[in-house]
Each structure stands twice: as structure tokens, then as C-alpha cells.
Scaffold this active site. Structure first.
Site, PDB file in Angstrom:
ATOM      1  CB  ALA A 102      75.530  62.933  66.026  1.00 10.82           C
ATOM      2  CG  ASP A 103      80.178  64.867  62.655  1.00 15.52           C
ATOM      3  OD1 ASP A 103      79.249  65.700  62.719  1.00 15.52           O
ATOM      4  OD2 ASP A 103      80.726  64.557  61.586  1.00 15.52           O
ATOM      5  CB  SER A 104      81.197  68.627  66.566  1.00  9.88           C
ATOM      6  OG  SER A 104      82.038  68.707  65.429  1.00  9.88           O
ATOM      7  CG  ASP A 159      76.216  64.556  61.991  1.00 15.59           C
ATOM      8  OD1 ASP A 159      75.790  64.870  60.879  1.00 15.59           O
ATOM      9  OD2 ASP A 159      77.038  63.644  62.185  1.00 15.59           O
TER      10      ASP A 159
END
Lengths: 79, 410
Positions: A35-37, A39
Site C-alpha cells: 500500500a502507499d499513503s 491506499d
């Protein structure tokens, strides 16, 4: 596994497009599940919607793993 | 080169269908158009990749699809085909930094904005997806393509309505001439076959409404029964490269971008002026920068949207070409694809390059009775074999913006 844990797992699988087997309690959204921020922001929103709870920003920041999410929601639901 | 549109997936597939005189227009299925006056459009056919249709998950990972509007999907599909086709996969930092992206869109993420507006209207503003803004922003096609391939050169985008595709390719070529990059991935993407897009252009009285029962007859440039344009969706992307750079690595070279001209009408927000002197000046300027004369041009891909403005463009081309108009072939491929707005200029520039490669002028479908006679051969109904060494592509947009591109056989 509790009903809440099941539902959390399902949401994580859906939103991050990861295999169910990878969504262990210890799995970190960012380090293990890709995940990224943005997400994680979306995930927290999905939890709020699915469980009808409010997760304030400072609490959301502390939710890093699947277990963190389950614990937080269970606590809210018990209260 | 890469392309996806109403005729399907893939440059060669689309080109062969275009030359065969096929139409990509049908009744709108993306939403129920029953309560709108225009009910036809050119939509990307879905199906197996092997059949020249779109299976989005073959191009964009399922988990990423909902983070981007459909116009970004389109751009990524075309850009992926183009980059693979070019064989340019830079590995060194230096090469990556010398590779840029300039893919534009006329409108951007309209459906995404529509959906988000409803969320806010329902009092659920706090539920707005964090991906709403990056899903709707026009320059995010360029952004996604650069991230996918690690292209760290100029990352830019063009927004000039229906002239976007030509401006993107022309501007990108100039970035290479100027030394800002050795390679530029350039083009346009659009996906506005949605209720808001169709309703908006309907309201501006721009779309065809009289052929809802016979969709393939709806786009009929220069024909006396034309009654507006037919919207299409898709994307076209080319990989432009500095000539010596391309030669040195043995790249497959389709054609050379030799001329680019621009102008503004300074007249009206949606209509061109009598005589279309804006188009005339854009074309004249493109020919001048290419160092060619009208006699050199074998084929013109017209803007020709199937609106009243078709005859004004025709008049401008006749004026520019003079006696050389007699030997010219000019067609409007929008008769087959519909009008892809910001992607139109990009797919049509690709058609010009293929016209040169194969010495074929693609046809203008449905040109049964021209509203205005002309000495120019408008390639009615069927494609023509012709010697084409240099081709000109026109795109004009709302706001009175005009752009022309000249491509030549290498």
C-alpha cells in the site's frame, strides 16, 4: 477468527488486490501489502464505512497492520 | 505507435479495419442514453486482446484501475503499445532522464468528477476517495506512463480541446529539437462517452442526433445530411525520437515529423470564422516549417468532424493548395472512428504515418452527396492506393485553436 477480523481481511484483499493468504494479522499495509499513503487513507475510509465507526486522523495514523485495524474496530464496537 | 479506439485495440488492427471501410460507431452502451437527443458514439469494443479488443486487466492491474479515470486507462493502453513497439527501454539514469512524456486530454476525468460530485452532494464529502484528484487530472496520463517506465525527462501535458493530440505531438517534437529530451512519448487520451459528456455537447448542439437508428451513418463529413459530430473514446500515442538517436540504435522508423503550425481564430468560443483563416494559417505555417510546398503533400487527414465547419476547412485547404488541390487526396477518418476529441489529433497523425508507409489514403465513409463540390478527392467510401510521401493532419478545437502537423517518409 472474529466476524470483524474476517470483514477487515476481506476489505484489505479487495482494496489492495493482494492474496488472502498474505493478509496475516502481523502484515503491515505499507511494508508487506504494497500500500502507499493514499491506499491507507482509502482503507481507513472503507473500514469506517463498513463498520459504521469514526476513525479520527491521529488514530488512523497508528493503524499500520491488519491486527491494528482489527483491534481498533473491536474496541470501538465494544464501547 | 500505440492506439485504442472505437475500431479496437492496436495500431495494425485499427488501421486494417479503417482501410476496409469499417465503422466503430454504435448505440451508446456505457450508460442509458434514452433521454438524450444523441444516442450514438464510438466506444472501445471489449473482448479478448487476441481479437483486437480491450481486456483492461491485460494492461492495467485490477487493483489500480479504480484509482484512475477511464481516459487514463486509455492513455496507458496506447502508451504501453507504443513503448513496446519502439523497443526503447532505457536502463541507464542518463537515458531515463533523456526520455519524457507529453500525453494530453481535451477534457480529462469527467465521469470521475461526476461521481465525486454526487458523493459530495449526498453530504458524504468526508468519504471522497483520496484518488479522486489524481484520477481526474489531465496530466496524470503522463504521470502514470513515466512511473510505469521510469521516464524521468520532461513530464508535460497539453489541453487544447480537440486540437490536443496534434499540439502534444508537435510540442513534444519541439522539445526534442530544443534538446530537452532525446525521446518523447506523446499523444492524447479521451473517455467522455458518459452522460455528462454527451449531455454537455448535446446542449452545445454539437452532436449528431438524426441517426440514432442507423449509428454507422451518423458521422458523415462533408455530406449534405450531416448534423453534428459523433463522440468517440480512446487514445493514440507515438514515440518520437531524435533522428540520429533513433538511427544509432536501429529503431523502426515510421516517418519523420517535419512541420508543425499553430494559430488562433480570436473569433468565437465554438465556431470557426467564415473562410477559416485560422486553419489556413496553421496549415501554411506547418508547411513553411517543414520546408515543403502544397505540391509535395499527397494526403490530408482533415479535422472534418461532420459539422457545418467541414466546408470551411475544405475552403481553407483549397485556398492554400490552389492548383495543387486537383491532385490532392483528403479524407476524414472521423467518419469511421467518430471524434475522439483530445485523442483525435494523435490517432490521425498515426493514420497519416501509415498512409505514407502503405501509400494508402483511408476513406471518408458516408460521403454520399457532398454539400459543397470541390476539386479535392475526398476519398468517398473506399480507400485509395496513392503515392503519399508527405501528409498533413489538421486538428481544430473549441476556443478557436488550430494545429497542423506535417509528416514525411524517411
Amino acid at each position: 477468527m472474529s466476524e470483524i477480523a474476517d470483514k477487515v481481511k476481506k476489505i484489505v484483499v479487495e482494496h489492495l488486490g493482494v492474496e488472502e493468504s498474505k493478509v496475516t494479522p502481523e502484515a503491515s499495509f505499507i511494508d508487506d501489502l504494497g500500500a502507499d499513503s493514499l491506499d491507507t487513507v482509502e482503507l481507513v475510509m472503507a473500514f469506517e464505512e463498513a463498520f459504521n465507526v469514526e476513525i479520527p486522523e491521529d488514530a488512523a495514523e497508528k493503524i499500520a497492520t491488519v491486527k491494528d485495524a482489527i483491534d481498533y474496530i473491536e474496541k470501538q464496537k465494544a464501547a | 505507435m500505440g492506439m485504442v479506439g472505437p475500431l479496437g485495440l492496436g495500431v495494425e488492427n485499427v488501421w486494417s479495419r479503417l482501410i476496409a471501410g469499417e465503422s466503430g460507431i454504435g448505440r451508446i452502451t456505457h450508460f442509458d442514453p434514452s433521454d438524450l437527443p444523441a444516442q450514438v458514439a464510438g466506444q472501445v469494443p471489449e473482448g479478448p486482446t487476441s481479437e483486437g479488443k480491450l481486456t483492461l486487466s491485460d494492461w492495467v492491474p485490477t487493483k489500480d484501475q479504480r484509482k484512475m479515470d477511464r481516459f487514463i486507462h486509455m492513455g496507458l493502453v496506447a502508451a504501453t503499445e507504443a513503448v513496446e513497439d519502439s523497443g526503447w527501454k532505457p536502463q541507464t539514469e542518463e537515458d531515463k532522464c533523456a526520455t519524457g512524456v507529453m500525453i494530453g486530454s481535451g477534457i480529462g476525468g469527467l465521469q470521475t468528477i461526476y461521481d465525486a460530485s454526487i458523493t459530495v452532494h449526498e453530504g458524504r464529502a468526508k468519504r471522497l476517495s483520496p484518488f479522486f484528484i489524481p484520477s481526474a487530472l489531465i496530466n496524470l496520463v503522463s504521470g502514470h506512463v513515466s512511473i510505469k517506465y521510469g521516464f524521468q525527462g520532461p513530464n508535460h501535458s497539453v489541453v487544447t480541446a480537440c486540437a490536443t493530440g496534434v499540439h502534444a505531438i508537435g510540442d513534444a517534437a519541439r522539445l526534442i529539437m530544443f534538446g530537452d529530451a532525446d525521446v518523447m512519448v506523446a499523444g492524447g487520451a479521451e473517455a467522455t462517452v458518459c452522460s455528462l459528456g454527451i449531455a454537455g455537447f448535446c446542449s452545445a448542439r454539437a452532436l449528431s442526433t438524426g441517426f440514432n437508428e442507423t449509428p454507422q451513418k451518423a458521422s458523415r463529413p462533408w455530406d449534405k445530411d450531416r448534423d453534428g459530430f459523433v463522440m468517440g473514446e480512446g487514445a493514440g500515442v507515438v514515440v518520437l525520437e531524435e533522428y540520429e538517436h533513433a538511427k544509432a540504435r536501429g529503431a523502426k522508423i515510421y516517418a519523420e515529423i517535419v512541420g508543425y503550425g499553430m494559430s488562433g481564430d480570436a473569433y468565437h468560443i465554438t465556431a470557426p470564422a467564415e473562410g477559416h483563416y485560422g486553419a489556413y494559417r496553421a496549415m501554411r505555417s506547418a508547411l513553411k516549417s517543414a520546408g515543403v510546398t502544397p505540391a509535395d503533400i499527397g494526403y490530408v487527414n482533415a479535422h472534418g468532424t461532420s459539422t457545418m465547419a467541414d466546408d470551411l476547412e475544405l475552403e481553407a485547404v483549397e485556398r492554400l493548395f490552389g492548383d495543387d488541390a486537383r491532385t490532392l487526396a483528403m479524407s476524414s477518418t472521423k467518419s469511421s472512428t467518430g471524434h475522439l476529441l483530445g485523442a483525435a489529433g494523435a490517432i490521425e497523425a498515426i493514420f497519416c504515418m501509415l498512409a505514407i508507409r502503405d501509400n494508402v489514403a483511408p476513406p471518408t465513409l458516408n460521403l454520399d452527396n457532398p454539400s459543397r463540390e470541390s476539386v479535392i478527392d475526398r476519398v468517398a467510401h473506399t480507400a485509395q492506393q496513392r503515392q503519399i510521401n508527405v501528409a498533413l493532419s489538421n486538428s481544430f478545437g473549441f476556443g478557436g485553436t488550430n494545429a497542423s502537423l506535417v509528416v514525411r517518409r524517411v
